[in-house]
Write an enzyme that holds these catalytic residues in place. Structure first.
Site, PDB file in Angstrom:
ATOM      1  N   TYR A   1     166.216  29.810  76.760  1.00  0.00           N
ATOM      2  CA  TYR A   1     166.045  30.982  75.706  1.00  0.00           C
ATOM      3  C   TYR A   1     164.816  30.708  74.835  1.00  0.00           C
ATOM      4  O   TYR A   1     164.746  29.544  74.176  1.00  0.00           O
ATOM      5  CB  TYR A   1     167.232  31.438  75.059  1.00  0.00           C
ATOM      6  CG  TYR A   1     168.380  32.242  75.782  1.00  0.00           C
ATOM      7  CD1 TYR A   1     168.303  32.505  77.238  1.00  0.00           C
ATOM      8  CD2 TYR A   1     169.667  32.354  75.426  1.00  0.00           C
ATOM      9  CE1 TYR A   1     169.254  32.974  77.802  1.00  0.00           C
ATOM     10  CE2 TYR A   1     170.808  32.913  76.070  1.00  0.00           C
ATOM     11  CZ  TYR A   1     170.372  33.236  77.488  1.00  0.00           C
ATOM     12  OH  TYR A   1     171.324  33.988  78.233  1.00  0.00           O
TER      13      TYR A   1
ATOM     14  N   LYS B   1     158.705  27.250  88.989  1.00  0.00           N
ATOM     15  CA  LYS B   1     159.873  27.579  88.415  1.00  0.00           C
ATOM     16  C   LYS B   1     161.021  27.097  89.525  1.00  0.00           C
ATOM     17  O   LYS B   1     160.931  27.355  90.492  1.00  0.00           O
ATOM     18  CB  LYS B   1     160.244  29.123  88.165  1.00  0.00           C
ATOM     19  CG  LYS B   1     161.482  29.149  87.367  1.00  0.00           C
ATOM     20  CD  LYS B   1     161.366  30.811  86.840  1.00  0.00           C
ATOM     21  CE  LYS B   1     162.589  31.097  86.141  1.00  0.00           C
ATOM     22  NZ  LYS B   1     162.688  32.617  85.740  1.00  0.00           N
TER      23      LYS B   1
ATOM     24  N   ARG C   1     173.964  47.013  63.793  1.00  0.00           N
ATOM     25  CA  ARG C   1     174.304  47.522  64.938  1.00  0.00           C
ATOM     26  C   ARG C   1     175.481  46.264  65.444  1.00  0.00           C
ATOM     27  O   ARG C   1     176.442  46.634  66.178  1.00  0.00           O
ATOM     28  CB  ARG C   1     173.057  47.252  66.194  1.00  0.00           C
ATOM     29  CG  ARG C   1     172.491  48.626  66.083  1.00  0.00           C
ATOM     30  CD  ARG C   1     171.312  48.313  67.052  1.00  0.00           C
ATOM     31  NE  ARG C   1     170.477  49.737  66.868  1.00  0.00           N
ATOM     32  CZ  ARG C   1     169.218  49.686  67.166  1.00  0.00           C
ATOM     33  NH1 ARG C   1     168.595  48.768  67.608  1.00  0.00           N
ATOM     34  NH2 ARG C   1     168.523  50.881  66.987  1.00  0.00           N
TER      35      ARG C   1
HETATM   36  N1  LIG Z   1     173.700  34.669  81.767  1.00  0.00           N
HETATM   37  C1  LIG Z   1     172.471  35.410  82.213  1.00  0.00           C
HETATM   38  O1  LIG Z   1     171.854  35.069  83.068  1.00  0.00           O
HETATM   39  C2  LIG Z   1     172.192  36.107  81.034  1.00  0.00           C
HETATM   40  C3  LIG Z   1     171.130  37.082  81.393  1.00  0.00           C
HETATM   41  C4  LIG Z   1     170.863  37.811  80.056  1.00  0.00           C
HETATM   42  C5  LIG Z   1     171.323  37.787  78.946  1.00  0.00           C
HETATM   43  N2  LIG Z   1     172.504  37.041  78.725  1.00  0.00           N
HETATM   44  C6  LIG Z   1     173.241  36.993  77.714  1.00  0.00           C
HETATM   45  O2  LIG Z   1     173.769  38.138  77.134  1.00  0.00           O
HETATM   46  C7  LIG Z   1     173.148  38.418  75.912  1.00  0.00           C
HETATM   47  C8  LIG Z   1     173.090  39.998  75.571  1.00  0.00           C
HETATM   48  O3  LIG Z   1     172.147  40.334  76.424  1.00  0.00           O
HETATM   49  P1  LIG Z   1     171.242  41.583  75.861  1.00  0.00           P
HETATM   50  O4  LIG Z   1     170.526  41.144  74.760  1.00  0.00           O
HETATM   51  O5  LIG Z   1     170.301  41.944  77.141  1.00  0.00           O
HETATM   52  O6  LIG Z   1     172.501  42.655  75.710  1.00  0.00           O
HETATM   53  P2  LIG Z   1     172.545  44.177  75.227  1.00  0.00           P
HETATM   54  O7  LIG Z   1     173.476  44.247  74.044  1.00  0.00           O
HETATM   55  O8  LIG Z   1     172.832  44.837  76.577  1.00  0.00           O
HETATM   56  O9  LIG Z   1     171.175  44.653  74.847  1.00  0.00           O
HETATM   57  C9  LIG Z   1     170.422  44.233  73.850  1.00  0.00           C
HETATM   58  C10 LIG Z   1     169.016  45.076  73.547  1.00  0.00           C
HETATM   59  O10 LIG Z   1     169.469  46.178  73.463  1.00  0.00           O
HETATM   60  C11 LIG Z   1     169.066  46.790  71.910  1.00  0.00           C
HETATM   61  N3  LIG Z   1     169.706  47.993  71.587  1.00  0.00           N
HETATM   62  C12 LIG Z   1     171.138  47.603  71.034  1.00  0.00           C
HETATM   63  N4  LIG Z   1     171.405  48.845  70.552  1.00  0.00           N
HETATM   64  C13 LIG Z   1     170.429  49.839  70.554  1.00  0.00           C
HETATM   65  C14 LIG Z   1     170.328  51.259  70.039  1.00  0.00           C
HETATM   66  N5  LIG Z   1     171.119  51.856  69.486  1.00  0.00           N
HETATM   67  N6  LIG Z   1     169.068  51.630  70.118  1.00  0.00           N
HETATM   68  C15 LIG Z   1     168.005  50.865  70.801  1.00  0.00           C
HETATM   69  N7  LIG Z   1     168.167  49.635  71.061  1.00  0.00           N
HETATM   70  C16 LIG Z   1     169.197  49.072  71.182  1.00  0.00           C
HETATM   71  C17 LIG Z   1     168.639  45.578  71.302  1.00  0.00           C
HETATM   72  O11 LIG Z   1     167.514  45.804  70.286  1.00  0.00           O
HETATM   73  P3  LIG Z   1     168.049  45.568  68.771  1.00  0.00           P
HETATM   74  O12 LIG Z   1     168.135  43.970  68.705  1.00  0.00           O
HETATM   75  O13 LIG Z   1     166.943  46.404  68.083  1.00  0.00           O
HETATM   76  O14 LIG Z   1     169.288  46.066  68.581  1.00  0.00           O
HETATM   77  C18 LIG Z   1     168.537  44.744  72.454  1.00  0.00           C
HETATM   78  O15 LIG Z   1     167.367  44.523  72.514  1.00  0.00           O
HETATM   79  C19 LIG Z   1     172.030  37.543  75.651  1.00  0.00           C
HETATM   80  O16 LIG Z   1     171.637  37.359  74.389  1.00  0.00           O
HETATM   81  C20 LIG Z   1     172.314  36.268  76.481  1.00  0.00           C
HETATM   82  O17 LIG Z   1     173.208  35.543  75.602  1.00  0.00           O
HETATM   83  C21 LIG Z   1     172.903  36.114  79.848  1.00  0.00           C
END
Ligand SMILES: NC(=O)c1ccc[n+]([C@@H]2O[C@H](COP(=O)([O-])OP(=O)(O)OC[C@H]3O[C@@H](n4cnc5c(N)ncnc54)[C@H](OP(=O)(O)O)[C@@H]3O)[C@@H](O)[C@H]2O)c1
Length: 296
Positions: free
Chosen positions: A54, A98, A266
């Site tokens: 990350y 990669k 949020r």
């Molecule tokens: N294992 C894997 O391969 C893998 C892959 C991807 C992710 N992950 C894990 O999953 C976690 C979550 O992934 P994710 O960040 O994609 O999750 P998510 O919760 O689906 O999306 C988060 C994104 O949505 C935005 N967001 C949330 N509420 C919003 C709203 N009301 N309006 C506009 N934008 C909004 C956030 O922006 P703001 O910050 O501005 O709220 C952030 O950019 C990661 O941190 C990681 O730990 C794992």
């Protein structure tokens, strides 16, 4: 907040806080990272999801600064990390392409780096980040077993594995793989019908769902899913995001959504998901909107 048992002596909060985007925040100061952790703790969220890659291998150190600033914090949270993706950036700038690396040498090196960056001597959960086509299940399995035996990690699991990848690795080890972290959301509903959730539900694994808001796409988009989300959000008096996460919580596999917001308000708004109990028809309205058709 409800807790989910992973092993005899390890449980996670039902909602998990993901730190993939922690380095993208305009404020990466110790104080602000700590404020986000405190916002999680206020909701009962104690499990923090990270990965070596990350932020191009920088995000763990950002969290680590907050952990080092308050040694008492470590015992209040569970730390998850992942390894095996080697991308030509940061400390791996010298690699030519990669790739994935599930060798003993790479896993051990990655875990040591993570422990150093976090300033801790154990991880609560280590995941193999992506299925490696060159996985030697006996070597990787023995390495994960040894890390648990040595107390460097309390539990082990995988991410983005299909059931056959999962069985292969499990067959090379004695420790139980406790989770598979996969993409599940209203923007990614395949696991509900492709056998992934069924497989883990049968085994009783704690399935973790990454990008539960579709990486934000479900929050900003309109269309049929957004309309149903908004209708239900109004009915329950919560944010659209809370309903999107409640959709995952309703599944009997006891999914643990991993939210990724960098916004303090949020964190609370999304946690309202725990107050939303969707009935079967409400769940199917969302599911069908995501499928783009009525179920047969
Ligand atoms: N294992 C894997 O391969 C893998 C892959 C991807 C992710 N992950 C894990 O999953 C976690 C979550 O992934 P994710 O960040 O994609 O999750 P998510 O919760 O689906 O999306 C988060 C994104 O949505 C935005 N967001 C949330 N509420 C919003 C709203 N009301 N309006 C506009 N934008 C909004 C956030 O922006 P703001 O910050 O501005 O709220 C952030 O950019 C990661 O941190 C990681 O730990 C794992």
């Amino acid at each position: 907040m409800e807790r989910i048992t992973l092993t005899e002596d390890l449980s996670f909060s039902r909602l998990v806080y993901g730190m993939w985007r922690v380095g993208d925040d305009t404020d990466t100061s110790v104080a602000h990272v700590r404020a986000k952790i405190d916002a999680c703790l206020d909701q009962g969220i104690t499990a923090m999801d990270q990965a070596d890659i990350y932020g191009d291998y920088t995000a763990e150190a950002i969290l680590g600064e907050a952990l080092k600033a308050d040694p008492a914090l470590r015992k209040k949270i569970e730390l998850v990390s992942k390894c095996d993706i080697v991308a030509p950036c940061g400390k791996y700038s010298d690699v030519s392409c990669k790739h994935y690396d599930t060798s003993e040498a790479h896993i051990r090196k990655s875990v040591e780096n993570t422990l150093r960056d976090f300033g801790t001597d154990y991880l609560d959960l280590l995941l193999i980040h992506r299925p490696d086509p060159l996985l030697d299940h006996n070597e990787t399995g023995a390495t994960l077993d040894a890390l648990v035996r040595e107390g460097k990690v309390r539990a082990v699991g995988v991410s983005n594995f299909r059931p056959y990848d999962f069985d292969l690795l499990q067959s090379g080890m004695t420790t139980k793989l406790v989770t598979n972290q996969i993409e599940i959301s209203l923007a990614s509903v395949a696991p509900f019908s492709n056998g992934d959730l069924a497989f883990h539900q049968m085994r009783g694994d704690a399935v973790m769902a990454w990008s539960p808001l579709g990486g934000g796409s479900l929050m900003t988009g309109d269309g049929p899913v957004a309309s149903v989300l908004d209708e239900l959000a109004a009915e329950f008096g919560v944010d659209r995001a809370a309903v999107a996460v409640a959709f995952l919580l309703r599944h009997p596999a006891k999914i643990l959504p991993v939210m990724g917001t960098n916004s303090l308000p949020r964190i609370a708004a999304i946690s309202d998901a725990c107050k939303v109990d969707l009935d079967r028809q409400q769940w199917f309205r969302l599911y069908q909107a995501a499928l783009g058709r009525e179920v047969a």
